[in-house]
Enzyme design. Structure first.
Site, PDB file in Angstrom:
ATOM      1  N   HIS A  29       0.787  -1.227   0.000  1.00 37.34           N
ATOM      2  CA  HIS A  29       0.000   0.000   0.000  1.00 37.34           C
ATOM      3  C   HIS A  29       0.825   1.286   0.000  1.00 37.34           C
ATOM      4  CE1 HIS A  29      -3.486   2.392   0.253  1.00 37.34           C
ATOM      5  NE2 HIS A  29      -4.216   1.642   1.043  1.00 37.34           N
TER       6      HIS A  29
ATOM      7  N   TYR B 273     -14.589   6.311   8.622  1.00 35.20           N
ATOM      8  CA  TYR B 273     -13.561   6.744   7.656  1.00 35.20           C
ATOM      9  C   TYR B 273     -14.017   6.350   6.254  1.00 35.20           C
ATOM     10  CZ  TYR B 273      -8.847   6.997   5.520  1.00 35.20           C
ATOM     11  OH  TYR B 273      -7.760   7.309   4.739  1.00 35.20           O
TER      12      TYR B 273
ATOM     13  N   THR C  89      -4.769  10.753  -0.626  1.00 35.48           N
ATOM     14  CA  THR C  89      -6.124  10.589  -0.096  1.00 35.48           C
ATOM     15  C   THR C  89      -6.417  11.617   0.988  1.00 35.48           C
ATOM     16  OG1 THR C  89      -5.394   9.001   1.583  1.00 35.48           O
ATOM     17  CG2 THR C  89      -6.147   8.110  -0.548  1.00 35.48           C
TER      18      THR C  89
END
Length: 779
Positions: free
Chosen positions: A466, A582, A595
């Site tokens: 990630h 979230y 993000t």
């Protein structure tokens, strides 16, 4: 651009002629793709939104005006001529032409700079995002026309990078105000009063000083958030990447194009290479926001291939290599190097299938410690960093580890069969998701940018690290790979890849290891940590075919807002309370944006849920639902345009740590638990799919593990007009969570909201009476 292309292709063709062989042609083609093409693209991107050929146009225009005895430079050409070195070989006329060319070049660069600056200012306008759907103001229409004018034509993948605006730093008072608004509904009166006091103290004192340093960073950094986000959220994390950070992507839901594992590997790997070639040549179209075609940042695409994460005792590091001509393959505890190029050309799908089959047929056993070696990448980072330094820094182990880390990507040939199949398709789908997320904890190299997983029955999938990029980047790759595999490359009637196999292909190379007993003990300890984590994951994949985007749009509600409010309703029914939620939103409208958080649990959504569950009338609930949806859309737009809460507070916290300052307010905000973590995976290349003629070729999306030990992770993808796929995760160790029960709650919430918001059908008898009355009036 024409002259520029002619120059490069001239070199290219001359090289082919000189080599005078098919192998030579492929070799030169490979050299052009890897070395010459990036140079050409860098020049084209460097002068965008102009083109290299426009330089010639400017030069000719200036020379033409000089021929008419006018001076467009207002004396600058003469000044340049005065400073040119005197030479007997240059006549006065030649010196004048050289001066004119130099002036034209300076003028050309000035025009490029001006156009880029204008485009950057235009792209800094985000008012279009806050306008009502279907109602475009005159200001936005003029703005869109100006963007088209200054955007140039035929942009390459990275053409817009220099024109994207920098992420703005919000005012501290605005961020604090928005935070308190989001926190109010989740706190008691006493807790809220205490937090308000802390927030006001922070805003009036330390906050302003931290903000000054943050603005100073924003002046010189491309993005004031992204580098710290990558380092402190990802690379400094000391826990396992598996489950906690890495995510997965699935194959087609209902279709497996071939049951032959090696054949599916042949097409899949070849499609990955085709994408990488397009990436290297920047032939991939820049991603854009739909409707107005506003460009998005493409910086994350640079590290898709040839990238790995290197463990460190304090922090990890990301290493990216310019190119790699092979992949590392894992099968039954053995590691192989598989070359994907031969004699300078890319292997065909049939040749890759042949090479993969060679690995599958290899009977050699793994050496001691080799079979579960990858468990080091699945466990805690510090033991892996120590083991790497102690046992893999020299000799044969270093050479084999380098081979894995420098590979284009990692390939896992799995002996299991997975997919939505058998007598328990739903249960098998859940097991398929868990397999992609963590496998056996030692058959995925979790440090690589991504691992392609190929199962025995031909099913495939991927597991992605990630830190280097967010899921939409990898999803874009996977959409291309899946559709190219099935709709372009295809298979023979027997299920094999198409094409022939060259007889001169060298076989895959087995990697060698010398793993001592002490290292084997470290591997087993890492495996035990990873296995405990994997066993605790409760996963459920829920394809919903009852309705999709089409039905939601008839309600005149944003599909994302609809699903997010449904999640709030489902969580309230599941746990009897609301929680901090979230939702990931992109900030790629800005340079190097990643993000931002949308805090989806709002006072408006809670008011609606309480009203619906309290038995309020349909009219009241509909009004409250629309209010909640509008609030969610506003928060999402604010997050996309740099007005979010959490990234700003995160960066202020990092600055406070650098300065050695303690902030009770920031400390409490950053320690809040996200018990409901959600993310939408957008379908970006809709044109690659044909849901009308090939409805079975439906992508299933992907998912991730739970963020909180007592919470849920929910990933969802909206497919076409009639389908939504959800991926729900939690932990068995928490008695309050159950992925299957929560999945049922989500589905019921979606259906209840659809029933609530669907336009009411007119009563047939009443409609007939009205028709008769109108007919009598006409008579």
């Amino acid at each position: 651009m024409f002259i520029f292309n002619v120059y490069f292709y001239f070199i290219f063709l001359m090289s082919v002629i000189l080599t005078d062989s098919p192998a030579g042609f492929h070799s030169v083609s490979f050299v052009y793709s890897v070395h010459l093409s990036p140079v050409q693209n860098n020049v084209i991107t460097g002068v965008y939104p102009a083109s290299p050929s426009s330089w010639l146009f400017v030069v000719i225009a200036i020379l033409a005006t000089m021929y008419t005895r006018s001076d467009p430079s207002m004396g600058l050409i003469a000044k340049i001529q005065e400073h040119l070195p005197v030479s007997d070989s240059l006549s006065v006329q030649c010196r004048t032409v050289v001066s004119a060319v130099l002036f034209s070049t300076l003028l050309w660069f000035s025009l490029i700079f001006t156009m880029r600056l204008c485009l950057k200012q235009l792209l800094s306008y985000h008012g279009w995002m806050f306008e009502q759907h279907g109602k475009v103001s005159n200001t936005t229409k003029i703005w869109a026309a100006m963007v088209r004018i200054f955007s140039g034509r035929q942009p390459l993948l990275y053409s817009y990078q220099g024109s994207l605006p920098n992420l703005p730093v919000p005012a501290v008072k605005d961020t604090v105000k928005r935070y308190l608004e989001s926190a109010r509904l989740l706190m008691s009166d006493a807790e809220y009063e205490r937090m308000t006091t802390l927030a006001k103290e922070f805003e009036s004192s330390l906050g302003n000083r931290l903000q000054w340093y943050l603005k100073l960073k924003a002046m010189w950094a491309s993005n004031y958030v992204s580098d710290w986000w990558e380092e402190y959220v990802y690379l400094r994390g000391r826990g396992p990447l598996m489950v906690n950070s890495n995510y997965y992507g699935m194959d087609f839901l209902y279709v497996t194009p071939t049951p032959i594992q090696a054949a599916r590997a042949g097409n899949t790997l070849h499609a990955c290479l085709l994408y990488r070639r397009k990436l290297n040549r920047e032939e991939i179209k820049p991603s854009r926001v739909p409707v107005l075609n506003v460009p998005l940042c493409a910086a994350q695409c640079e590290r898709i291939f040839n990238t790995t994460r290197i463990p460190g005792e304090e922090t990890d590091s990301l290493i990216h290599w310019q190119d790699s001509e092979y992949v590392a393959v894992f099968h039954r505890g053995r590691y192989f190097r598989l070359w994907l190029y031969h004699a300078g050309r890319m292997l065909s799908p049939r040749e890759i299938e042949h090479q993969i089959q060679h690995i599958l047929d290899d009977p050699s056993p793994p050496v001691p410690g080799e079979a579960k070696l990858a468990a080091l990448t699945a466990g805690d980072r510090i033991p892996w960093a120590q083991a790497r330094k102690e046992f893999f820094s020299s000799g044969v182990n270093k050479r084999s580890l380098d081979c894995i880390e420098k590979a284009a990507f990692f390939v896992a040939l799995d002996d299991d069969e997975q997919g939505m199949m058998g007598d328990d398709p739903a249960g098998n789908l859940d097991r398929y998701a868990k397999s992609l997320l963590h496998g056996k904890c030692y058959d995925r190299w979790f440090d690589k940018s991504f691992t392609v997983v190929l199962y025995k029955n031909g099913k495939n999938g991927l597991n992605a690290e990630h830190s280097w990029a967010d899921a939409p980047i990898m999803a874009h790759v996977w959409e291309y790979v899946m559709t190219t595999d099935c709709f372009q490359l295809g298979y023979t009637e027997e299920g094999h890849c198409k094409g022939d196999v060259a007889s001169s292909l060298p076989p895959p190379t087995r990697l060698t290891w010398d793993i001592p007993a002490e290292c084997q003990e470290r591997i087993e300890r890492s495996l035990a940590v990873a296995q405990t984590l994997a066993d605790d994951v409760d996963f459920h994949v829920l394809p919903i075919q009852d309705f999709g985007k089409g039905a939601i749009k008839k309600c005149k509600i944003s599909p994302d807002a609809f699903i997010q409010i449904a999640l709030q309703l489902a969580y309230y029914r599941n746990r009897g309370s609301f929680t901090l939620t979230y939702e990931a939103s992109m900030t790629r409208l800005f340079r190097e944006g990643r993000t931002e958080t949308v805090r989806s649990c709002t006072s408006e959504s809670c008011t609606f849920v309480r009203a619906l569950e309290g038995g309020e009338s349909k009219e009241v609930c509909r009004h409250l639902f629309r209010t909640a949806a509008e609030k969610h859309q506003h928060l999402y737009r604010m997050a996309m345009t740099g007005g979010g809460i959490d990234r700003h507070l995160f960066c202020l916290y990092i600055v406070s740590k650098y300065l050695g300052e303690e902030s009770p307010f920031l400390k409490e905000v950053l320690s809040e638990t996200w018990r409901l973590s959600t993310s939408q995976t957008p379908l970006q290349q809709v044109e690659l799919f044909d849901f009308v003629n090939h409805p079975d070729y439906t992508t299933c999306g992907g998912g991730f593990g739970p963020v909180a030990d007592d919470g849920y992770g929910v990933s969802y993808i909206i497919i076409g007009e009639n389908m939504i796929n959800l991926h729900i995760s939690c932990k068995h160790s928490c008695p309050q969570t159950d992925s299957h029960k929560f999945g049922a709650d989500i589905k019921k919430a979606l259906m209840d909201l659809l029933e609530l918001m669907s336009p009411e059908k007119p009563d047939p008898s009443r409609a007939e009476q009205n028709h008769l009355k109108n007919s009598k009036k006409d008579l």
